[in-house]
Scaffold this active site. Structure first.
Site, PDB file in Angstrom:
ATOM      1  N   GLU A  67       0.827  -1.212   0.000  1.00 28.27           N
ATOM      2  CA  GLU A  67       0.000   0.000   0.000  1.00 28.27           C
ATOM      3  C   GLU A  67       0.863   1.264   0.000  1.00 28.27           C
ATOM      4  O   GLU A  67       1.844   1.373   0.730  1.00 28.27           O
ATOM      5  CB  GLU A  67      -0.904   0.003   1.237  1.00 28.27           C
ATOM      6  N   LYS A 141      -9.126   3.516  -2.761  1.00 24.69           N
ATOM      7  CA  LYS A 141      -9.553   2.856  -1.531  1.00 24.69           C
ATOM      8  C   LYS A 141     -10.896   3.428  -1.064  1.00 24.69           C
ATOM      9  O   LYS A 141     -11.068   4.641  -0.938  1.00 24.69           O
ATOM     10  CB  LYS A 141      -8.490   3.056  -0.453  1.00 24.69           C
ATOM     11  N   CYS A 181      -5.654  -2.937   1.788  1.00 24.87           N
ATOM     12  CA  CYS A 181      -5.336  -2.988   3.217  1.00 24.87           C
ATOM     13  C   CYS A 181      -6.560  -3.306   4.088  1.00 24.87           C
ATOM     14  O   CYS A 181      -7.031  -4.437   4.125  1.00 24.87           O
ATOM     15  CB  CYS A 181      -4.661  -1.689   3.628  1.00 24.87           C
TER      16      CYS A 181
END
Length: 313
Positions: A67, A141, A181
């Site tokens: 990430e 994200k 994540c």
């Protein structure tokens, strides 16, 4: 001059990589480094090119990084705005060129700067390029972790102009979905990708043993290690490969230690089996992911996806 890399090579591969549409030879880079400066970005780009050259020599077809690989994970809102670039900016152009030069697809997480709904916004993003350097997907994200991420980034796909949030892309004829994540911990997300046909779910992460928050406080416990629990579980209940790419070691900003990472990168197969898993040290993990290696998980060909009753949920 090539970057001098010290790392462990850990492989679960056949003599030849999968043919087109048979599967993927996947590599995950688990490393350490500096963060949150322009010099760190340049060093991370040089490392990406060096790792891509090594991966290509192993006939890897898709290479993934942790990430926010380009900037390092530890950023403040001010640094996020300083380091963020558009997906067609100079850093990502270099990543695309590396994919072309080495002939492999690359998933490169980075901080994105872009105008959406008339305002400049910043995203924790992942750029996926094919082996010709063509952008297949720019994923933002959607589920941000904790106050620090929410200060730095906008959640992805709040606005219609961004398009669909969860999609699958063809890489070497294999359907690949992206998560980021914290999103590994939401079963709805991996299930949604599986329902769209994902054969592999790729999840870059920044799971730390400790980190300094923007308040100056140190986290009071390690990030939950989901690598041996949720990652294999998602692989089982979605009958697909799930890969989790993390950092290891200490991340520094201008010489100051800001975080230490768990180094728990892993690739799980559709039966929850572990193909490769890293120790907490720099590692290039390589696994041949072939769906044909796996028959039904249950007797009589019973499949979770076929037997769902979503009207009850």
């Amino acid at each position: 001059m090539p970057m001098d890399l010290h790392y462990r090579l850990q492989c679960f591969v056949r003599p030849q990589p999968p043919g087109f549409a048979e599967g993927l030879r996947l590599a995950l880079w688990q490393g350490t480094g500096t963060a949150a400066t322009a010099a760190a970005v340049q060093q991370n780009l040089e490392r990406l090119d060096a790792v891509a050259a090594i991966a290509a020599s192993q006939q890897v077809q898709l290479l993934a990084f942790p990430e926010l690989y380009l900037s390092g994970y530890i950023v403040t809102p001010e640094l996020a705005r300083l380091l963020a670039e558009p997906v067609d900016g100079p850093s990502l152009q270099r990543v695309a060129a590396a994919a072309r030069r080495h002939g492999l697809a690359i998933a490169c997480p980075y901080p994105e700067r872009v105008v959406v709904a008339g305002e400049e916004r910043f995203y924790d993003a992942i750029a996926l390029f094919d082996d010709q350097g063509v952008l297949l997907r720019n994923y933002r994200k959607t589920h941000l972790w904790g106050p620090d991420e929410q200060r730095c980034w906008t959640p992805g796909y709040l606005f219609a102009e961004e398009g669909e949030a969860l999609t699958v892309q063809q890489v070497h004829g294999c359907a690949v979905g992206l998560l980021n994540c914290y999103e590994a911990e939401f079963p709805e997300l991996s299930r949604r990708l599986a329902l769209q046909g994902a054969q592999m779910i790729l999840i870059p992460t920044a799971a730390d043993a400790w980190a300094l928050l923007s308040t100056g406080e140190r986290t009071d416990r390690p990030y939950p290690d989901v690598s041996r629990s949720l990652i294999p579980a998602h692989a089982i209940h979605n009958q697909c490969f799930v890969a989790y790419a993390n950092r290891c070691g200490v991340e520094t900003v201008d010489g100051r230690e800001m975080a230490a990472y768990l180094g728990n990168s892993i690739v799980a197969g559709p039966h929850g089996d572990v193909l490769v898993a890293a120790r907490p040290e720099p590692t290039l993990l390589i696994a041949d992911c072939l769906p044909s290696d796996y028959g039904p998980f249950h007797p009589a060909g019973t499949r979770y996806l076929d037997d769902r009753r979503p009207e009850l949920y």
